[in-house]
Design an enzyme around this catalytic site. Structure first.
Site, PDB file in Angstrom:
ATOM      1  N   SER A 124       0.831  -1.201   0.000  1.00  0.00           N
ATOM      2  CA  SER A 124       0.000   0.000   0.000  1.00  0.00           C
ATOM      3  C   SER A 124       0.867   1.252   0.000  1.00  0.00           C
ATOM      4  O   SER A 124       1.976   1.251   0.549  1.00  0.00           O
ATOM      5  CB  SER A 124      -0.854  -0.012   1.266  1.00  0.00           C
ATOM      6  OG  SER A 124      -1.454   1.237   1.478  1.00  0.00           O
ATOM      7  N   TYR A 149      -2.031  -1.488  10.972  1.00  0.00           N
ATOM      8  CA  TYR A 149      -2.289  -1.994   9.618  1.00  0.00           C
ATOM      9  C   TYR A 149      -1.128  -1.625   8.692  1.00  0.00           C
ATOM     10  O   TYR A 149      -0.578  -2.464   7.978  1.00  0.00           O
ATOM     11  CB  TYR A 149      -3.611  -1.431   9.065  1.00  0.00           C
ATOM     12  CG  TYR A 149      -3.730  -1.624   7.563  1.00  0.00           C
ATOM     13  CD1 TYR A 149      -3.962  -2.880   7.022  1.00  0.00           C
ATOM     14  CD2 TYR A 149      -3.567  -0.538   6.676  1.00  0.00           C
ATOM     15  CE1 TYR A 149      -4.036  -3.071   5.638  1.00  0.00           C
ATOM     16  CE2 TYR A 149      -3.651  -0.716   5.300  1.00  0.00           C
ATOM     17  CZ  TYR A 149      -3.879  -1.990   4.786  1.00  0.00           C
ATOM     18  OH  TYR A 149      -3.945  -2.173   3.424  1.00  0.00           O
ATOM     19  N   LYS A 153       1.953  -3.949   6.531  1.00  0.00           N
ATOM     20  CA  LYS A 153       2.385  -3.867   5.120  1.00  0.00           C
ATOM     21  C   LYS A 153       3.889  -3.601   5.041  1.00  0.00           C
ATOM     22  O   LYS A 153       4.621  -4.233   4.280  1.00  0.00           O
ATOM     23  CB  LYS A 153       1.620  -2.748   4.397  1.00  0.00           C
ATOM     24  CG  LYS A 153       0.131  -3.005   4.247  1.00  0.00           C
ATOM     25  CD  LYS A 153      -0.130  -4.200   3.364  1.00  0.00           C
ATOM     26  CE  LYS A 153      -1.570  -4.631   3.362  1.00  0.00           C
ATOM     27  NZ  LYS A 153      -1.794  -5.954   2.804  1.00  0.00           N
TER      28      LYS A 153
HETATM   29  P1  NAD Z   1     -10.987  -7.363   1.296  1.00  0.00           P
HETATM   30  O1  NAD Z   1     -11.184  -7.389   2.776  1.00  0.00           O
HETATM   31  O2  NAD Z   1     -12.176  -7.145   0.436  1.00  0.00           O
HETATM   32  O3  NAD Z   1     -10.270  -8.725   0.829  1.00  0.00           O
HETATM   33  C1  NAD Z   1      -9.389  -9.440   1.654  1.00  0.00           C
HETATM   34  C2  NAD Z   1      -9.873 -10.879   1.681  1.00  0.00           C
HETATM   35  O4  NAD Z   1      -8.986 -11.645   2.501  1.00  0.00           O
HETATM   36  C3  NAD Z   1     -11.273 -11.034   2.282  1.00  0.00           C
HETATM   37  O5  NAD Z   1     -12.088 -11.785   1.406  1.00  0.00           O
HETATM   38  C4  NAD Z   1     -11.033 -11.776   3.595  1.00  0.00           C
HETATM   39  O6  NAD Z   1     -12.120 -12.628   3.931  1.00  0.00           O
HETATM   40  C5  NAD Z   1      -9.753 -12.520   3.304  1.00  0.00           C
HETATM   41  N1  NAD Z   1      -8.941 -12.847   4.475  1.00  0.00           N
HETATM   42  C6  NAD Z   1      -8.548 -12.031   5.493  1.00  0.00           C
HETATM   43  N2  NAD Z   1      -7.793 -12.714   6.368  1.00  0.00           N
HETATM   44  C7  NAD Z   1      -7.679 -13.979   5.893  1.00  0.00           C
HETATM   45  C8  NAD Z   1      -7.022 -15.142   6.355  1.00  0.00           C
HETATM   46  N3  NAD Z   1      -6.346 -15.164   7.516  1.00  0.00           N
HETATM   47  N4  NAD Z   1      -7.102 -16.274   5.612  1.00  0.00           N
HETATM   48  C9  NAD Z   1      -7.804 -16.295   4.449  1.00  0.00           C
HETATM   49  N5  NAD Z   1      -8.473 -15.210   3.973  1.00  0.00           N
HETATM   50  C10 NAD Z   1      -8.397 -14.072   4.694  1.00  0.00           C
HETATM   51  O7  NAD Z   1      -9.853  -6.282   0.996  1.00  0.00           O
HETATM   52  P2  NAD Z   1      -9.366  -5.675  -0.383  1.00  0.00           P
HETATM   53  O8  NAD Z   1      -9.751  -4.246  -0.418  1.00  0.00           O
HETATM   54  O9  NAD Z   1      -9.741  -6.555  -1.497  1.00  0.00           O
HETATM   55  O10 NAD Z   1      -7.804  -5.726  -0.168  1.00  0.00           O
HETATM   56  C11 NAD Z   1      -7.003  -6.801  -0.616  1.00  0.00           C
HETATM   57  C12 NAD Z   1      -5.580  -6.590  -0.137  1.00  0.00           C
HETATM   58  O11 NAD Z   1      -5.102  -5.351  -0.668  1.00  0.00           O
HETATM   59  C13 NAD Z   1      -5.429  -6.506   1.364  1.00  0.00           C
HETATM   60  O12 NAD Z   1      -4.225  -7.129   1.744  1.00  0.00           O
HETATM   61  C14 NAD Z   1      -5.331  -5.014   1.620  1.00  0.00           C
HETATM   62  O13 NAD Z   1      -4.632  -4.714   2.794  1.00  0.00           O
HETATM   63  C15 NAD Z   1      -4.594  -4.550   0.385  1.00  0.00           C
HETATM   64  N6  NAD Z   1      -4.827  -3.131   0.066  1.00  0.00           N
HETATM   65  C16 NAD Z   1      -6.109  -2.688  -0.070  1.00  0.00           C
HETATM   66  C17 NAD Z   1      -6.328  -1.341  -0.337  1.00  0.00           C
HETATM   67  C18 NAD Z   1      -7.739  -0.807  -0.447  1.00  0.00           C
HETATM   68  O14 NAD Z   1      -7.909   0.404  -0.381  1.00  0.00           O
HETATM   69  N7  NAD Z   1      -8.755  -1.630  -0.637  1.00  0.00           N
HETATM   70  C19 NAD Z   1      -5.242  -0.464  -0.488  1.00  0.00           C
HETATM   71  C20 NAD Z   1      -3.941  -0.970  -0.348  1.00  0.00           C
HETATM   72  C21 NAD Z   1      -3.747  -2.319  -0.074  1.00  0.00           C
END
Ligand code: NAD
Ligand code: UDP
Length: 338
Positions: A124, A149, A153
Site C-alpha cells: 500500500s 495496519y 504492510k
Molecule cells: P478485502 O477485505 O475485500 O479482501 C481481503 C480478503 O482476505 C477477504 O475476502 C477476507 O475474507 C480474506 N482474508 C482475510 N484474512 C484472511 C485469512 N487469515 N485467511 C484467508 N483469507 C483471509 O480487501 P481488499 O480491499 O480486497 O484488499 C485486498 C488486499 O489489498 C489486502 O491485503 C489489503 O490490505 C490490500 N490493500 C487494499 C487497499 C484498499 O484500499 N482496498 C489499499 C492498499 C492495499
C-alpha cells in the site's frame, strides 16, 4: 499450472480473478470469508463463464494450506488475504499482526516447502507515510507508519525482501496500491464494507443509496487548492490488470520488484464528490468536519515505473470510477446480502 489467489473473494481479489480468467489463466482461490461472501465467486463465474476453484481456508492454517498445495499445481501466488481496516488495527493490533504477518509467514513457508517461490503481494501507499516527495516514486524512502495496519504492510515488505535476498530463487513483486475505487462494469461485484465505511467512495455511495444521511468531509483547511486532501484514486479493474501485468513480469524472474499502482493524478475529496454527482446526476449532501487523525494532505503516485517495466498504465478516468461505483451500489444496496 494455476495461480493461487489468497483473499480472492474480497474486493480487489475478485476483480483480479475476473481479469485473470478472462485472459486464460487458471486460478485457485482461498479465503476464510471473514470479510467476504462465497456469493462473490458465483458472480465472478457468471462474468467469466468459468468455474472458480475455491478452498475455504485460512492462511494461518498450515494443514489446510498444505492440502491446497498438494491438490493443485500452483506455480505462483497473488496474496491479497489480510485485514485492512486502519481504525480497527489501532484497537486490535495483536489481531492484525497475527493475521497479516503470522498468516503470511505460514503461507511463505508452505510455498517454499512446495517449491513455489513466485509471489505478488498487496502492499500500500501507506508505507510512504507523509511522503517526502510528490509525485511518489518507488525510490521515495519509507516512513514510520501511523497505525498497525500500515506496519503490517511495511514489515511484510521487509520480510519478503529479506527472504528473496537470502534465496534468489524467489521472485517477489511488491505492489503499492494507491486508492482503489469503482467496480466491475457489470455492477455484480464491488466493494462491500462491513458497518460504517471508513473509506471515501463507499461512504459516498451509501449516502447516495440512502443508508447514510450526509458525508463528512474530514478537513477543509489543508494546504491544497480547495483545502481538502488529495489522493490518487484508481479504478479497481485497472488495479486488477496491474496484477495481470505483474504475473507476466514474474516470467522475467525479476528477483525483487517494487512497483506503484496508481494513475499519477491527484484528486481532492471535493473533486471526487463533484465528479460523483456529475457522473450519476445525483446530489450528495456533505458538510465539513474536523481533520481525521493520521491523514496526510497530499498523496499521489508517479506510475512511470509500472509503464516502463510492466507496460501497464491505467485506462479509466474518475468519471468512470464514480459511475461504476454507483452502478454496483444501486444494484446491490445491501452488498451480497439478499
Ligand atoms: P478485502 O477485505 O475485500 O479482501 C481481503 C480478503 O482476505 C477477504 O475476502 C477476507 O475474507 C480474506 N482474508 C482475510 N484474512 C484472511 C485469512 N487469515 N485467511 C484467508 N483469507 C483471509 O480487501 P481488499 O480491499 O480486497 O484488499 C485486498 C488486499 O489489498 C489486502 O491485503 C489489503 O490490505 C490490500 N490493500 C487494499 C487497499 C484498499 O484500499 N482496498 C489499499 C492498499 C492495499
Ligand atoms: N474522507 C472523508 N470522509 C469520509 C471518508 C474519507 O472526507 O467519510 C477523506 C479522508 O479524510 C481522506 C480521503 O477522503 O482525505 C480518502 O480517504 P480514504 O479513507 O478513502 O483513503 P486513505 O485516507 O486511506 O488514502
Amino acid at each position: 499450472m494455476a495461480i493461487l489467489v489468497t483473499g480472492g473473494a474480497g474486493y480487489i481479489g475478485s476483480h483480479t480473478v475476473v481479469e485473470l480468467q478472462n485472459r486464460g489463466y487458471d486460478v485457485v482461490v482461498i479465503d476464510n470469508l471473514q470479510n467476504s461472501s462465497e456469493k462473490v465467486l458465483g458472480r465472478v463465474e457468471a462474468i467469466t463463464g468459468k468455474k472458480v476453484p475455491f478452498c475455504l481456508t485460512d492462511i494461518r492454517d498450515r494443514i489446510g494450506l498444505e492440502e491446497v498445495f498438494s491438490k493443485y499445481e500452483i506455480d505462483s501466488v497473488i496474496h491479497f488475504a489480510g485485514l485492512k481496516a486502519v481504525g480497527e488495527s489501532v484497537a486490535k493490533p495483536w489481531e492484525y499482526y497475527e493475521n497479516n504477518i503470522g498468516g503470511t509467514l505460514v503461507l511463505l513457508d508452505v510455498m517454499r516447502r512446495h517449491g513455489v517461490k513466485d509471489i505478488i503481494f498487496s502492499s500500500s501507499a501507506t508505507v510512504y507515510g507523509d511522503p517526502l516527495e510528490i509525485p511518489i516514486t518507488e525510490n521515495c524512502p519509507k516512513q514510520p507508519c501511523t497505525n498497525p495496519y500500515g506496519w503490517t504492510k511495511s514489515m511484510l515488505e521487509q520480510i519478503m525482501t529479506d527472504i528473496q535476498a537470502a534465496d534468489p530463487e524467489w521472485n517477489v513483486v511488491l505492489l503499492r496500491y494507491f486508492n482503489p475505487i469503482g467496480a466491475h462494469e457489470s455492477g455484480t461485484i464491488g466493494e462491500n464494507p462491513n458497518g460504517i465505511p471508513n473509506n471515501l467512495m463507499p461512504y459516498i455511495t451509501q449516502v447516495a443509496v440512502g443508508k447514510r444521511e450526509i458525508l463528512n468531509i474530514f478537513g477543509n483547511d489543508y494546504d491544497t487548492p480547495d483545502g481538502t486532501c488529495i489522493r490518487d484514486y484508481i479504478h479497481v479493474v485497472d488495479l486488477a490488470l496491474g496484477h495481470v501485468a505483474a504475473i507476466k513480469k514474474l516470467q522475467e524472474n525479476p528477483g525483487l520488484f517494487v512497483c506503484n499502482l496508481g494513475t499519477g493524478i491527484g484528486y481532492s475529496v471535493l473533486d471526487v464528490v463533484n465528479a460523483f454527482m456529475e457522473a450519476n446526476n445525483l446530489t450528495i449532501p456533505y458538510r465539513f468536519a474536523p481533520r481525521r487523525p493520521g491523514d496526510v494532505p497530499v498523496n499521489y503516485s508517479d506510475p512511470s515505473k509500472a509503464l516502463r517495466e510492466m507496460g501497464w498504465k491505467t485506462q479509466f478516468d474518475l468519471r468512470k470510477m464514480c459511475a461504476d461505483s454507483w452502478n454496483w451500489q444501486k444494484n446491490n444496496p445491501n452488498g451480497y446480502e439478499d
